[in-house]
Write a protein that holds these residues in place. Structure first.
Motif: not given
Lengths: 313, 313
Positions: A212-225
């Motif tokens: 949403v910040e960048s206006g372009v779909i971003q990926c997660n490089s890690s998902t440590n949640t």
């Protein structure tokens, strides 16, 4: 989208629970908000996903239904699709890594889903999935990036707004974005003018915030949640709806998720999974933003492994 | 007792929650019964005890109320009496062993109760309690062996029967017997003819079973059960009602309590304490007894210590 949401709700009604809305004097007193919790943890298969899965299958032709449905997921959507398919007498294939936890496999099997094993890589998952589609003619149903799934998920907020039409704010957690996108559509069509929808996301898997910040779909490089339902990413169907309609995506830390989960368990006496707790964590973290507002929170699901709870410390 | 129950319910109504009744497709399917769970885990202070505590205080004169109330308990009744007293603007003293767990002390303090410490023996507890009564003029309120407390506890079954008047059976857990005695009175006055009330009790603290069998109040020489709400014993007010009105008291083992608790957590997504799970454990254990019957279960409370759950194995 108003008519589409109404039609969708009508279509899935007999297959889903109209989940209760709970209040908590304790939490309201602590936060000072008028607060309504929509309890999708009480939904069939233990999460809101049942809504979208049911709608997606019901939108298939008889020809398509006769060949079954398929998805890759080891989480709540796998269980929901399996159960929805069972109720609609449709064959269901779930592609799942061979090292998926026993409880997750078992839940799918219990609902009559057929597990197709793959290696625990994205590449293997897609190859196995495509191979099965070629072989069986089953229709692939994405867990979030599908307008029929999104509409289904939106019926939870629709029910919430039918009961509490004057909500100022709805907060939901965001993983793949199906619930957030559906909630935005419901709020736009059934909420009062100016109603705001917030997304809550783990800092450890903040692709939606960055997208949403960048206006372009971003990926997660890690998902440590710990919020395992929120490790997935936005797609080309969910993102435009979210980008246009979300007020803000707010990120919360792991300890904030666990302590908000604990508050819900202890005060409300209901079982929610970490992903559900993210929405309340947002409200607790950013209290000034919501001052004096009437807030709805969608508790997305209640599927936890009781042998692996995060409280012991 | 019909009019007394109606009056009591009217009296306490504004101070208690009219708790929801839940069903579980899973558990019904597994057991083959039509099953209704009365959720006192959602009651104020987390247990049915709030009903009786409120009624007992409301039956005091203004003179008595001005001097406060006192009880000895480190469990749910302590919390309930403290909260009921707070809501009614009455001073509340709780006599508690100095080694009582932090969570239990804290719950009483949170509700504004004043803790008076004693040594962890019966003798010290009573001595300290009597001393406080002499000093303050506070009225002693027993957690179960008091007809006003019993009537209050009976309003839970009254609400259940108002919603499901054709129940064949109600099962509740039995510790001090206030809930069981109250449920018997409610069933006799609001249930259909022939309705049966069963008590569920841990084998490890089976004084009620032995009392009913022998016709004389029995003690527990040990109370080594996870169902900490059920370690107390019957008294001269509860026993006659129970002896005359209970269909049967059924004893369950510790592992049966834990697994029935787990079923409720996993399938119903609600938090109940071990004492609550005893009632379902009875139904699971003695299935043939209840075949084809429409059963109500009162889930007595939901106060657990999340740092000490019995599931990890």
């Amino acid at each position: 989208m108003k008519q589409e949401l109404i039609d969708c709700h009508e279509r899935i009604k007999e297959y889903i629970h109209h989940t209760p809305i709970m209040e908590s004097g304790h939490i309201e007193h602590f936060l000072g908000n008028d607060l309504y919790f929509k309890c999708e943890n009480f939904q069939r298969a233990g999460a809101f996903k049942m809504r979208g899965a049911t709608n997606a299958i019901l939108q298939l032709s008889d020809e398509q239904r006769s060949k079954g449905v398929i998805t890759h997921s080891s989480g709540n959507f796998a269980q929901a699709l399996a159960l929805a398919a069972k109720k609609l007498n449709v064959k269901c294939y779930i592609v799942m890594p061979h090292d998926a936890p026993y409880v997750k496999r078992n839940a799918v099997l219990m609902y009559g889903g057929e597990i197709v094993e793959c290696a625990p890589t994205m590449e293997s998952r897609e190859r196995v999935c495509n191979h099965m589609i070629e072989e069986t003619g089953a229709t692939f149903i994405h867990a979030s990036n599908d307008i029929n799934v999104i509409l289904g998920q939106g019926t939870s907020a629709k029910e919430l707004l039918e009961s509490q039409p004057d909500l100022d704010v709805i907060i939901v957690s965001v993983g793949g974005g199906g619930l957030l996108a559906g909630t935005i559509l419901a709020a736009q069509n059934f909420g009062k003018p100016g109603i705001e929808v917030y997304g809550g996301e783990p800092l450890e898997a903040d692709d939606a915030y960055r997208s949403v910040e960048s206006g372009v779909i971003q990926c997660n490089s890690s998902t440590n949640t710990i919020a395992d339902g929120l490790r997935t990413q936005l797609g080309d169907v969910t993102f435009p709806i979210i980008k246009e309609g979300v007020k803000q995506i707010i990120r919360v830390r792991e300890n904030e998720i666990v302590s908000s989960m604990r508050v819900i368990w202890e005060r409300m006496k209901i079982i929610v999974e970490p992903s559900s707790a993210v929405a309340l964590a947002v409200l607790i973290k950013e209290r000034p933003l919501f001052e004096g507002k009437k807030v709805g929170i969608i508790l997305s699901g209640g599927n936890v492994d009781l042998d692996n709870l995060p409280f012991d410390n």
